[in-house]
Scaffold this motif. Sequence first.
Motif, PDB file in Angstrom:
ATOM      1  N   ASN A 232       0.802  -1.211  -0.193  1.00 61.32           N
ATOM      2  CA  ASN A 232       0.096   0.012   0.009  1.00 61.32           C
ATOM      3  C   ASN A 232       0.806   1.281   0.051  1.00 61.32           C
ATOM      4  O   ASN A 232       0.429   2.375   0.728  1.00 61.32           O
ATOM      5  CB  ASN A 232      -1.002   0.071   1.071  1.00 61.32           C
ATOM      6  CG  ASN A 232      -2.051   1.267   1.024  1.00 61.32           C
ATOM      7  OD1 ASN A 232      -2.441   1.386  -0.129  1.00 61.32           O
ATOM      8  ND2 ASN A 232      -2.485   1.733   2.243  1.00 61.32           N
ATOM      9  N   ALA A 233       1.811   1.308  -0.482  1.00 61.23           N
ATOM     10  CA  ALA A 233       2.885   2.433  -0.871  1.00 61.23           C
ATOM     11  C   ALA A 233       2.082   3.242  -1.533  1.00 61.23           C
ATOM     12  O   ALA A 233       1.573   2.980  -2.625  1.00 61.23           O
ATOM     13  CB  ALA A 233       3.992   2.004  -1.443  1.00 61.23           C
ATOM     14  N   LYS A 234       2.409   4.778  -1.255  1.00 63.09           N
ATOM     15  CA  LYS A 234       1.747   5.744  -2.181  1.00 63.09           C
ATOM     16  C   LYS A 234       2.268   5.980  -3.539  1.00 63.09           C
ATOM     17  O   LYS A 234       1.675   6.535  -4.261  1.00 63.09           O
ATOM     18  CB  LYS A 234       1.527   6.953  -1.110  1.00 63.09           C
ATOM     19  CG  LYS A 234       0.512   6.800   0.198  1.00 63.09           C
ATOM     20  CD  LYS A 234       0.344   8.121   0.885  1.00 63.09           C
ATOM     21  CE  LYS A 234      -0.217   7.876   1.885  1.00 63.09           C
ATOM     22  NZ  LYS A 234       0.335   7.169   2.936  1.00 63.09           N
ATOM     23  N   LEU A 235       3.317   5.978  -3.273  1.00 65.42           N
ATOM     24  CA  LEU A 235       4.564   6.143  -4.715  1.00 65.42           C
ATOM     25  C   LEU A 235       5.651   5.470  -4.877  1.00 65.42           C
ATOM     26  O   LEU A 235       6.323   5.008  -3.653  1.00 65.42           O
ATOM     27  CB  LEU A 235       4.879   7.617  -4.545  1.00 65.42           C
ATOM     28  CG  LEU A 235       5.775   8.122  -5.742  1.00 65.42           C
ATOM     29  CD1 LEU A 235       4.891   8.376  -7.059  1.00 65.42           C
ATOM     30  CD2 LEU A 235       6.448   9.694  -5.344  1.00 65.42           C
ATOM     31  N   LEU A 236       5.823   4.797  -5.949  1.00 71.58           N
ATOM     32  CA  LEU A 236       7.078   3.762  -6.102  1.00 71.58           C
ATOM     33  C   LEU A 236       7.931   4.502  -7.045  1.00 71.58           C
ATOM     34  O   LEU A 236       7.624   4.977  -8.115  1.00 71.58           O
ATOM     35  CB  LEU A 236       6.441   2.527  -6.834  1.00 71.58           C
ATOM     36  CG  LEU A 236       7.518   1.497  -7.646  1.00 71.58           C
ATOM     37  CD1 LEU A 236       8.232   1.014  -6.403  1.00 71.58           C
ATOM     38  CD2 LEU A 236       6.734   0.470  -8.506  1.00 71.58           C
ATOM     39  N   MET A 237       9.115   4.560  -6.579  1.00 72.62           N
ATOM     40  CA  MET A 237      10.369   4.851  -7.460  1.00 72.62           C
ATOM     41  C   MET A 237      11.496   3.869  -7.863  1.00 72.62           C
ATOM     42  O   MET A 237      12.167   3.326  -7.054  1.00 72.62           O
ATOM     43  CB  MET A 237      11.225   5.937  -6.530  1.00 72.62           C
ATOM     44  CG  MET A 237      12.478   6.665  -7.342  1.00 72.62           C
ATOM     45  SD  MET A 237      12.935   8.075  -6.279  1.00 72.62           S
ATOM     46  CE  MET A 237      11.713   9.223  -6.909  1.00 72.62           C
ATOM     47  N   PRO A 238      11.012   3.267  -8.994  1.00 70.56           N
ATOM     48  CA  PRO A 238      12.094   2.112  -9.555  1.00 70.56           C
ATOM     49  C   PRO A 238      13.571   2.618  -9.403  1.00 70.56           C
ATOM     50  O   PRO A 238      13.794   3.777  -9.643  1.00 70.56           O
ATOM     51  CB  PRO A 238      11.486   1.884 -10.984  1.00 70.56           C
ATOM     52  CG  PRO A 238       9.998   2.328 -10.801  1.00 70.56           C
ATOM     53  CD  PRO A 238      10.234   3.506 -10.128  1.00 70.56           C
ATOM     54  N   PHE A 239      14.467   1.999  -8.914  1.00 69.11           N
ATOM     55  CA  PHE A 239      15.764   2.161  -8.589  1.00 69.11           C
ATOM     56  C   PHE A 239      16.562   1.028  -8.983  1.00 69.11           C
ATOM     57  O   PHE A 239      16.191   0.031  -9.193  1.00 69.11           O
ATOM     58  CB  PHE A 239      15.953   2.579  -7.247  1.00 69.11           C
ATOM     59  CG  PHE A 239      17.200   2.983  -6.641  1.00 69.11           C
ATOM     60  CD1 PHE A 239      17.082   4.500  -6.625  1.00 69.11           C
ATOM     61  CD2 PHE A 239      17.828   2.205  -5.872  1.00 69.11           C
ATOM     62  CE1 PHE A 239      18.323   5.114  -6.191  1.00 69.11           C
ATOM     63  CE2 PHE A 239      19.104   3.129  -5.429  1.00 69.11           C
ATOM     64  CZ  PHE A 239      19.217   4.482  -5.440  1.00 69.11           C
ATOM     65  N   HIS A 240      18.024   1.414  -8.824  1.00 65.42           N
ATOM     66  CA  HIS A 240      19.090   0.378  -9.299  1.00 65.42           C
ATOM     67  C   HIS A 240      18.925  -0.068 -10.478  1.00 65.42           C
ATOM     68  O   HIS A 240      18.888  -1.374 -10.926  1.00 65.42           O
ATOM     69  CB  HIS A 240      18.863  -0.780  -7.999  1.00 65.42           C
ATOM     70  CG  HIS A 240      20.087  -1.582  -7.845  1.00 65.42           C
ATOM     71  ND1 HIS A 240      20.380  -2.620  -8.490  1.00 65.42           N
ATOM     72  CD2 HIS A 240      21.110  -1.392  -6.781  1.00 65.42           C
ATOM     73  CE1 HIS A 240      21.557  -3.321  -8.015  1.00 65.42           C
ATOM     74  NE2 HIS A 240      22.141  -2.388  -6.926  1.00 65.42           N
ATOM     75  N   HIS A 241      19.279   1.011 -11.492  1.00 64.84           N
ATOM     76  CA  HIS A 241      18.846   0.458 -12.736  1.00 64.84           C
ATOM     77  C   HIS A 241      20.054  -0.259 -13.517  1.00 64.84           C
ATOM     78  O   HIS A 241      21.298  -0.303 -12.910  1.00 64.84           O
ATOM     79  CB  HIS A 241      18.819   1.779 -13.544  1.00 64.84           C
ATOM     80  CG  HIS A 241      17.979   2.737 -13.316  1.00 64.84           C
ATOM     81  ND1 HIS A 241      16.570   2.350 -12.947  1.00 64.84           N
ATOM     82  CD2 HIS A 241      17.973   4.091 -13.018  1.00 64.84           C
ATOM     83  CE1 HIS A 241      15.735   3.377 -12.661  1.00 64.84           C
ATOM     84  NE2 HIS A 241      16.776   4.521 -12.827  1.00 64.84           N
ATOM     85  N   ASP A 242      19.824  -1.340 -14.270  1.00 62.47           N
ATOM     86  CA  ASP A 242      20.828  -2.266 -14.642  1.00 62.47           C
ATOM     87  C   ASP A 242      21.929  -1.398 -15.474  1.00 62.47           C
ATOM     88  O   ASP A 242      21.589  -0.626 -16.169  1.00 62.47           O
ATOM     89  CB  ASP A 242      20.071  -3.322 -15.531  1.00 62.47           C
ATOM     90  CG  ASP A 242      21.302  -4.426 -15.730  1.00 62.47           C
ATOM     91  OD1 ASP A 242      21.310  -5.338 -14.946  1.00 62.47           O
ATOM     92  OD2 ASP A 242      22.006  -4.323 -16.666  1.00 62.47           O
ATOM     93  N   PRO A 243      23.162  -1.748 -15.321  1.00 63.86           N
ATOM     94  CA  PRO A 243      24.379  -1.080 -16.018  1.00 63.86           C
ATOM     95  C   PRO A 243      24.106  -1.010 -17.431  1.00 63.86           C
ATOM     96  O   PRO A 243      24.520  -0.062 -18.268  1.00 63.86           O
ATOM     97  CB  PRO A 243      25.560  -1.612 -15.509  1.00 63.86           C
ATOM     98  CG  PRO A 243      25.273  -2.695 -14.899  1.00 63.86           C
ATOM     99  CD  PRO A 243      23.981  -2.559 -14.403  1.00 63.86           C
ATOM    100  N   ALA A 244      23.458  -2.235 -18.118  1.00 64.03           N
ATOM    101  CA  ALA A 244      23.347  -2.608 -19.535  1.00 64.03           C
ATOM    102  C   ALA A 244      22.004  -1.776 -20.003  1.00 64.03           C
ATOM    103  O   ALA A 244      21.798  -1.884 -21.156  1.00 64.03           O
ATOM    104  CB  ALA A 244      23.074  -3.923 -19.704  1.00 64.03           C
ATOM    105  N   HIS A 245      21.288  -1.060 -19.233  1.00 65.42           N
ATOM    106  CA  HIS A 245      20.317  -0.409 -19.744  1.00 65.42           C
ATOM    107  C   HIS A 245      20.434   0.873 -19.905  1.00 65.42           C
ATOM    108  O   HIS A 245      20.486   1.869 -19.153  1.00 65.42           O
ATOM    109  CB  HIS A 245      19.035  -0.565 -18.597  1.00 65.42           C
ATOM    110  CG  HIS A 245      18.401  -2.093 -18.636  1.00 65.42           C
ATOM    111  ND1 HIS A 245      17.473  -2.579 -17.703  1.00 65.42           N
ATOM    112  CD2 HIS A 245      18.901  -3.262 -19.106  1.00 65.42           C
ATOM    113  CE1 HIS A 245      17.384  -3.870 -17.812  1.00 65.42           C
ATOM    114  NE2 HIS A 245      18.177  -4.365 -18.660  1.00 65.42           N
ATOM    115  N   ASP A 246      20.462   1.471 -21.151  1.00 60.66           N
ATOM    116  CA  ASP A 246      20.777   2.698 -21.591  1.00 60.66           C
ATOM    117  C   ASP A 246      19.575   3.684 -21.287  1.00 60.66           C
ATOM    118  O   ASP A 246      18.243   3.149 -21.016  1.00 60.66           O
ATOM    119  CB  ASP A 246      21.389   3.095 -22.752  1.00 60.66           C
ATOM    120  CG  ASP A 246      20.299   2.410 -23.864  1.00 60.66           C
ATOM    121  OD1 ASP A 246      19.455   2.397 -23.588  1.00 60.66           O
ATOM    122  OD2 ASP A 246      21.072   2.234 -25.118  1.00 60.66           O
TER     123      ASP A 246
END
Length: 283
Positions: A232-246
Amino acid sequence: MRVTLWGTRGSQAAPGPDTVGYGGNTSCVEVEVDPASRIVLDAGTGLRRLGAALPSAVRRVDVLLTHLHMDHIQGLGFFAPLFRPGFEVHLWGPGSATVDLRQRLTRYMSPPLFPVRLPELPCALSVHDLSQADVEVPGAVVRTALVCHPGPTVGYRLATEQASLAYLPDHEPVLACKRFADSPQWCSGLDLANDVDLLIHDAQYDDDEYRQRVGWGHSTLGHALDFAQVANAKLLMPFHHDPAHDDDTLDACFETTASARVPIVPAREGETFYINNPQPQRV
Ligand SMILES: [Zn+2]
Ligand SMILES: [Zn+2]
């Protein structure tokens, strides 16, 4: 609670012209709840710029380490406050079953990996092994719990009277679940993230990558969304992006999230914002 993202990348720094949008530095988040101190979540390569930008009014920093993989500690040796006589630095993090946090950190902060040893630092340094009990830092209460990731790893929940934030940058809560989350009471990290204003969470892999890397300790965006919804989080911040993902890859990943089950703002290095008003500004 003011939040600034100094490093959003996972596993390894990935600077270059194709990662400028989301950033190339590894995990490091600054949280300001008190004008004379700062809370820092992880000490990835983003920590160097954070240290250089601290205003002179700041006299204490609490660095909360989730774990000791290199992408979370590599900035430590280049953190300017460590070299200022009398500056108060508190390092918090997990020990192992046999070695405390100070000894574990000394393996990096000593030759041949680094020329300066921890005891030689001129700052006023305190190193704290985390237990499962809540701890207080200036302006906030910090809750910790061990979470699902290789090696001793914790997640954090920071709470003030106004706002709350959960930080789970390296986390694989779906591991060993037949169907997520059938038994929420057993779900890794949920106690940290319940009803939180902002959830900063691992979203390193796409679905194909995850199928080849089950057990490596990371999540997909779909896993992060499932976790945010159960919490029940109010906002999600996706993090820890893969180094191969430009930047193009990440733009494509996030372009369909406007109608997601939980509001999403992807983590971008160099942005600062207030929780409850997550309109980012560039630092
Ligand atoms: Zn990591
Ligand atoms: Zn890790």
